[in-house]
Design a protein around this motif. Structure first.
Motif, short mmCIF file in Angstrom:
data_model
loop_
_atom_site.label_atom_id
_atom_site.label_comp_id
_atom_site.label_asym_id
_atom_site.label_seq_id
_atom_site.Cartn_x
_atom_site.Cartn_y
_atom_site.Cartn_z
N VAL A 143 -9.42 3.92 0.62
CA VAL A 143 -8.50 4.98 0.21
C VAL A 143 -9.13 6.33 0.52
CG1 VAL A 143 -7.30 6.05 -1.72
CG2 VAL A 143 -7.46 3.56 -1.59
N ASN B 59 0.81 -1.22 0.00
CA ASN B 59 0.00 0.00 0.00
C ASN B 59 0.85 1.27 0.00
OD1 ASN B 59 -2.50 1.67 0.55
ND2 ASN B 59 -1.33 2.10 2.41
N TYR C 223 -1.53 14.85 0.66
CA TYR C 223 -1.69 13.40 0.49
C TYR C 223 -0.72 12.88 -0.55
CZ TYR C 223 -6.05 13.26 3.23
OH TYR C 223 -6.99 13.32 4.24
N GLN C 224 -0.59 13.63 -1.68
CA GLN C 224 0.27 13.16 -2.77
C GLN C 224 1.73 13.09 -2.34
OE1 GLN C 224 -0.79 12.20 -6.20
NE2 GLN C 224 1.13 11.23 -5.62
N GLU D 21 2.22 10.06 -0.22
CA GLU D 21 2.18 8.85 -1.04
C GLU D 21 3.48 8.66 -1.80
OE1 GLU D 21 -1.39 9.27 -3.33
OE2 GLU D 21 -2.71 8.97 -1.59
N LYS E 171 -1.13 4.33 -0.44
CA LYS E 171 -2.20 5.31 -0.42
C LYS E 171 -2.54 5.73 1.00
CE LYS E 171 -2.97 5.34 -4.89
NZ LYS E 171 -2.74 6.58 -5.68
#
Length: 760
Positions: A175, A127, A187-188, A191, A129
């Motif tokens: 998600v 994961n 968030y990006q 990630e 995300k």
């Protein structure tokens, strides 16, 4: 302006101490700063200081009040929670998942979950995300230490405004979907950070751990496990994302922009955005705040072409850091970051060697309060390692990480980095690693101030500071290494047994059993933890080092059960052990051959019965009477007079063995009784106890253990004999501290001792 900011920032910093961690030392520092500010005797100066300080004081008091309300939350076994988990905050080891979760009410908690099967574990490993979750969980306060001088995780997380933990029972995950542009960017970045961590984990060791630490800002367990010399020689600061790495990033990007003829103004603008993005990308660590703020101020100075003094940059970075993380100076990372940069701010007139000596002397009292050991080569190794690290290791790590799809590049860079790590580990094995011990906080503060005074401009101050430092350090060493009192201490080691007898002035050190984890059956490979520190290291060795103890005269192993000798290998490896005392017949047992013999080094082994007495052993051996197989009935039993009290301890010896001792020594009287077999009904013979008539009983047992120790029958025996019972389940570590013929008990967890306790 610089002078006002410097005084105000130091006064505000001292204010955080009395608000968040009130004690004699923090009150002294605050009082010292108030007097120092008042000494200036300038109304305008004092007014500006007060104007800057008051808003921070109001903010700190309000923040402390909110934090206290958070602390006061009651434990809840059926707690419904909602929140998010960033993928780069997740740590997976064996069947265990742990993370820092941000709940919908903006509170942060530590999250723990056990994977039900390997398939689900693999899904989480892949994961990258941000995860949104709803869960039914048990909410509890993060536990504090249960042993003296043990690492205080409760206090550590409190500095991060984390007070509770949740253990997931069942949950639903999906998600997370960002609702705003800024949230989407955040968030990006997290990630991408997670993807970077997973890519780094695929690299060979030690390149993998170096890439995670130096580029991605994480501190993997493998960094400590595979590079022991890094911690021993105090080089761990090189692997923490800090000003060193921010400066390296800024310098690299500035050079690139010059090469491509990119305008300076646009370069500075882009760099200021990149620094903020890097802070989020690196996981938003507290210790990086100072470096980012300093970097932004330096960029502002370059953009405006205005001169900003180093003192102003340091003061503003401190104020911004305190505004974002009020308790940052209560962490070792924060203390080192600001103390060392403070030294650099005023060290421009010093030579390279003087600057490094100053930084070593300043960092010494801060590090020693948590690490307890110091290598005399630490300063010199840092001299050599820092330039090599900056010019060779960091560039190689970047080449190896970004060129990981070219196998040859990865192989070469990893080979060079491995050689560097090997040389560091080799230096760490050289003589000179001394156990200093835990210095009293007041003396540590004095050493810190005197270290600064040693490099003052005035010759008289330098001379007085150097003499005073040597005197203060000598006093600290005498206080730690030659204590006038002795102790008989029982560790809270979980479901096991371990105790230490330390005679006054550390004349002899005797460790009785080591504790150890009992495993039932073989775990599947996917459930096994890769990185695990035993409580033999985190509790026993840590405590002995904190008391300035580096050698053990006698290591008594009562019998061969794992919960009594399981940590012996750690003790034999980490400590200098002179004698290992075992019951007669144990050398022939497989447990000795696998758990003890391979780790003996120079330690001498003595098999004993009651007819054999060992020199410098403070207690008399009263059992076993003959050679056996090191089972419960063959346990070593010790009896003797310590601090005006007769003490008896016998491992897991059964009732029959107790009766044999009572018959063999009919006049024996016991004051302090260590209950056999963790308070099991198989020990503690009622007739024997009635004959010995002990006043105090000690139980060493794990909380919520599967055996229901201590058993009801044992507690009834204690109650019938009107004994005061101390129990590690309730009181944590306990210590009978004595001087001459007088002594008293102290416990880690204050709790009124009773004549009986309820069984688990």
């Amino acid at each position: 302006m610089a002078r006002i900011l410097m005084f105000a920032s130091l006064l505000i910093a001292s204010l955080t101490g009395i608000i968040y961690y009130s004690c004699a030392v923090t009150w002294f520092l605050f009082t010292f700063m108030v007097v120092l500010c008042s000494w200036q005797r300038q109304i305008d100066f004092l007014f500006k200081i007060l104007l800057l300080t008051l808003p921070f004081m109001v903010y700190f008091i309000y923040n402390s009040h909110c934090l206290q309300q958070q602390v006061n939350q009651k434990n809840d076994k059926q707690h419904h929670v909602r929140g998010i988990i960033f993928p780069d905050d997740i740590q997976i080891d064996g069947a265990n998942l742990k993370a820092t979760a941000q709940l919908d009410n903006h509170e942060k908690v530590k999250l723990y979950w056990l994977f039900p099967d390997e398939k689900i574990k693999n899904m989480w490993l892949e994961n990258n995300k941000v995860i949104c979750f709803q869960a039914e969980a048990e909410l509890t306060r993060i536990p504090g230490p249960t042993n003296f001088n043990q690492f205080d995780s409760q206090k550590f997380y409190l500095t991060k405004s984390i007070t509770h933990q949740i253990n997931i029972k069942s949950w639903y995950t999906e998600v997370a979907k960002p609702s705003t542009l800024l949230q989407k960017i955040r968030y990006q970045l997290h990630e991408w950070h997670s993807v970077g961590i997973h890519n780094a984990e695929r690299l060979p060791s030690p390149l993998s751990a170096n890439a995670e630490a130096l580029i991605l800002g994480t501190t993997p367990q493998s960094l400590y496990e595979d590079n022991p010399g890094v911690q021993t020689l105090g080089l761990i600061h090189l692997f923490s994302v800090s000003g060193f790495h921010v400066t390296f990033l800024m310098t690299l990007l500035m050079q690139i922009s010059r090469r491509i003829w990119f305008p300076k103004e646009y370069t500075i603008l882009v760099l200021s955005i990149i620094l903020i993005a890097y802070f989020i990308f690196a996981g938003e660590p507290d210790v990086l705040i100072r470096s980012i703020i300093s970097g932004e101020l330096i960029l502002l100075k370059d953009l405006t072409n205005k001169k900003i003094k180093a003192q102003v940059i340091w003061s503003l970075s401190l104020l911004f850091s305190l505004a974002m993380v009020p308790q940052i100076l209560l962490t070792l990372g924060g203390q080192l970051s600001f103390a060392l940069t403070f030294c650099l701010t005023f060290a421009q007139r010093l030579t390279f060697w003087q600057t490094n000596i100053l930084m070593s002397l300043v960092s010494f009292p801060l590090i020693i309060q948590q690490q307890y050991t110091w290598h005399i080569l630490q300063t010199f190794i840092n001299f050599a390692a820092i330039p090599i690290f900056g010019t060779v290791i960091v560039p190689l790590v970047m080449i190896g990480f970004f060129g990981q799809y070219i196998p040859f590049l990865t192989y070469i860079t990893n080979l060079i980095i491995r050689y560097f790590a090997y040389m560091v580990d080799l230096c760490a094995t050289l003589p000179g690693n001394f156990v200093v011990g835990k210095i009293p906080n007041a003396l540590a503060a004095i050493l810190l101030f005197l270290a600064l005074g040693m490099f003052a401009r005035e010759a008289k101050i330098k001379h007085i500071s150097r003499i005073s430092w040597l005197v203060s350090f000598s006093v600290a060493m005498i206080f730690v290494h030659l204590p006038y009192h002795g102790e008989f201490a029982t560790f809270d080691i979980g479901q096991g047994d371990a105790a230490v007898i330390r005679e006054p002035y550390n004349k002899t050190i005797t460790l009785i059993d080591t504790g150890g984890k009992v495993t039932f059956g073989e775990q599947p490979a996917w459930q096994k933890q890769k990185y695990f520190r035993t409580n033999g290291e985190t509790v026993i060795v840590n405590y002995l080092h904190s008391r300035g103890i580096s050698k053990i005269d006698n290591l008594v192993l009562s019998h061969h059960d794992q919960d009594h000798i399981g940590n012996a290998k750690v003790i034999l490896t980490k400590m200098n052990v002179k004698n290992v005392i075992i019951p007669a017949g144990m050398m022939q047992q497989s447990s000795f051959k696998t758990e003890i013999k391979p780790y003996l080094r120079s330690a001498q082994v003595t098999e004993v019965t009651n007819n054999i007495q060992v020199s410098k052993l403070p207690l008399q051996i009263v059992h076993p009477f003959k050679s056996g197989q090191a089972k419960n009935e063959d346990c070593i039993a010790l009896f003797g007079h310590i601090g005006g009290k007769n003490i008896f301890t016998a491992g897991d010896l059964d009732q029959s063995g107790e009766k044999q001792i009572a018959n063999f020594l009919p006049d024996m009287h016991v004051d302090i009784l260590k209950f056999g077999h963790h308070g099991s009904k198989t020990s503690t013979n009622p007739e024997v106890i009635n004959k010995w008539h002990p006043e105090i009983g000690i139980i060493s047992a794990g909380r919520n253990n599967r055996y229901n120790h201590p058993n009801k029958e044992t507690l009834e025996t204690a109650q019938n004999n009107k004994m005061t019972v101390f129990n590690t389940q309730i009181n944590g570590m306990m210590c009978y501290e004595y001087s001459g013929l007088n002594g008293h008990f102290k416990v880690k967890i204050p709790h009124e001792p009773k004549t009986t306790t309820t069984a688990n």
